[in-house]
Design an enzyme around this catalytic site. Structure first.
Site, PDB file in Angstrom:
ATOM      1  N   TYR A  43      53.764  34.827  28.112  1.00 39.54           N
ATOM      2  CA  TYR A  43      53.019  35.778  28.979  1.00 39.54           C
ATOM      3  C   TYR A  43      53.029  35.204  30.573  1.00 39.54           C
ATOM      4  O   TYR A  43      53.247  36.406  31.458  1.00 39.54           O
ATOM      5  CB  TYR A  43      51.541  35.984  28.354  1.00 39.54           C
ATOM      6  CG  TYR A  43      50.681  36.675  29.416  1.00 39.54           C
ATOM      7  CD1 TYR A  43      50.985  38.162  29.352  1.00 39.54           C
ATOM      8  CD2 TYR A  43      49.774  36.128  30.058  1.00 39.54           C
ATOM      9  CE1 TYR A  43      49.978  39.028  29.840  1.00 39.54           C
ATOM     10  CE2 TYR A  43      48.847  37.114  30.868  1.00 39.54           C
ATOM     11  CZ  TYR A  43      49.145  38.228  30.716  1.00 39.54           C
ATOM     12  OH  TYR A  43      48.411  39.158  31.974  1.00 39.54           O
ATOM     13  N   ASN A  96      40.249  35.699  34.314  1.00 35.76           N
ATOM     14  CA  ASN A  96      39.543  36.326  33.218  1.00 35.76           C
ATOM     15  C   ASN A  96      38.572  37.439  33.875  1.00 35.76           C
ATOM     16  O   ASN A  96      38.055  37.184  34.605  1.00 35.76           O
ATOM     17  CB  ASN A  96      39.057  35.506  32.188  1.00 35.76           C
ATOM     18  CG  ASN A  96      39.555  34.605  31.460  1.00 35.76           C
ATOM     19  OD1 ASN A  96      40.114  34.508  30.599  1.00 35.76           O
ATOM     20  ND2 ASN A  96      39.591  33.196  31.990  1.00 35.76           N
ATOM     21  N   GLY A 156     -13.507  59.726  31.380  1.00 34.23           N
ATOM     22  CA  GLY A 156     -14.789  59.050  31.686  1.00 34.23           C
ATOM     23  C   GLY A 156     -14.681  57.455  31.417  1.00 34.23           C
ATOM     24  O   GLY A 156     -15.725  56.946  31.637  1.00 34.23           O
TER      25      GLY A 156
END
Length: 399
Positions: free
Chosen positions: A119, A148, A311
């Site tokens: 590669y 990466n 209240g």
């Protein structure tokens, strides 16, 4: 400006294409000088004749096409070198000397653990081809050796450990870590896109290489994304596990601007399945209303939401050092404070019609009263520290 992106359906290509569309369509106004006319998207499924047309009209080319996981090693050269050659031949055919960017890889250094990589060899061959083209044609060539890459839309179980970890942890699938101390150099997809847009404006960053280390320099032969992160596999996994635990712990890790943790958190969230996108919060309910902790931080306190019924008075306590903001977002109420040891009462009438923040001061007992006879009073509360039941710093005393 007409822009061609090859490998447009890939991880980087898709992110870049969407960023360019936002600028073209006027949704992103952060780069007013960048004018984009056409965006040509070319991928392996595109009609081959389209590449010829795009190469004639392009004013800038991002060559992101490449092969990462072929069935045989010959496909490395066909996808990484062969296509690059075809692209450059089409540009030469039309005498188009526009700037051309090449997405290469740090593996092209062919050093260390990358030595002998087919590669890497195919990427190196593509680099040499581009540099030669630039010299012969007097064209601007920008060669990036990416480490990466991680971020949203990255394909898990393919060529990114971060994508795989994010996907598997988010989906309760197992992960495998052989060595927690393995160090990775990572680059975030948004930082790549920012650099690509800089390159379009002629502001790319240059570098040389000291082994596999990028050295930024003004006249470097290569180009680089100036921001990367070096982290171990163990650090990545620990962060991801803390993200996964957040719906139960309510703790958000420190995610300062530009930090790896912030970028990883965004990446992790993009892999969440639908059933984890929302999560229940524990409501502490009684006759007065409810109190719910929303988020806790490691260094900046916690957020909660208080609902008081008509209240009702809540609070009636004070703190030595803890302080808070009360922000009424719905209803009408009265916040009262009295300094301990005095009789003077400070009154603050608050309403969701006019949102404001009121400090709860250390050393002052305080309460909040719902003045409505029919509507709930909803208050967002922030405390400067997360509640610690062993040291609550909370003492009952009516205002």
């Amino acid at each position: 400006m007409n822009i061609l992106i090859t490998g447009a359906k890939g991880f980087v290509g898709k992110n870049l294409a969407e960023a360019l569309k936002n600028i073209r369509d006027g949704k992103d106004k952060t780069r007013p000088e960048l004018k984009i006319d056409e965006i040509y998207l070319y991928d392996v499924e595109s009609a081959p004749e389209g590449l010829d047309v795009f190469c004639e009209k392009a004013d800038f080319v991002f060559n992101l096409a490449g092969v990462n996981r072929p069935e045989n090693n010959d496909e490395f050269y066909e996808g990484n070198f062969g296509f690059a050659s075809k692209l450059l031949d089409n540009l030469k055919k039309h005498s188009n000397t526009c700037p051309v960017m090449l997405s290469s890889s740090i593996q092209a250094t062919l050093l260390g653990r990358y030595a002998g990589s087919d590669y890497g060899k195919s990427k190196k061959a593509g680099e040499d081809l581009f540099f030669e083209y630039g010299q012969i044609e007097s064209a601007k060539v920008l060669v990036y050796r990416f480490p990466n890459v991680f971020g949203k839309w990255c394909r898990p179980n393919y060529n990114s450990a971060v994508a795989t970890f994010c996907n598997n942890i988010a989906n309760d699938l197992p992960i495998q870590v052989n060595d927690r101390n393995t160090l990775l150099e990572l680059v975030y997809i948004d930082d790549i896109v920012t650099e690509m847009l800089d390159a379009l404006e002629g502001k790319e960053h240059h570098c040389e290489f000291d082994g596999v280390d990028t050295v930024l320099c003004e006249n470097g032969r290569f180009c680089a994304v100036p921001v990367t992160h070096k982290v171990t596999l163990g650090e990545i996994v620990d962060l991801l596990e803390s993200f996964k635990a957040q719906p139960k712990s309510l703790f958000v890790p420190e995610i300062s601007e530009g930090s790896f943790a912030k970028k990883l958190y965004s990446t992790y969230l993009s892999y969440l399945p639908k059933d984890k996108v929302s999560f229940e919060l524990k409501m502490n309910v009684d006759a007065r209303g409810s109190f719910t902790e929303l988020l806790k931080t490691e260094k900046c306190g916690q957020f909660s939401i208080n609902i008081s019924k008509p209240g009702i008075t809540k609070g009636q306590h004070w703190h030595h050092s803890k302080w808070e903001f009360f922000i009424v977002v719905s209803g009408k109420g009265l916040i009262q404070m009295r300094k301990i040891g005095t009789d003077e009462v400070l009154d603050f009438y608050v309403s969701g019609d006019k949102i404001e923040a009121v400090h709860m001061l250390p050393g002052y007992t305080h309460n909040i009263i719902n003045l409505s006879e029919t509507e709930n009073l909803v208050t967002v509360m922030w405390a400067n520290e997360s509640f610690d039941p062993n040291h609550p710093d909370t003492f009952f005393e009516p205002v």
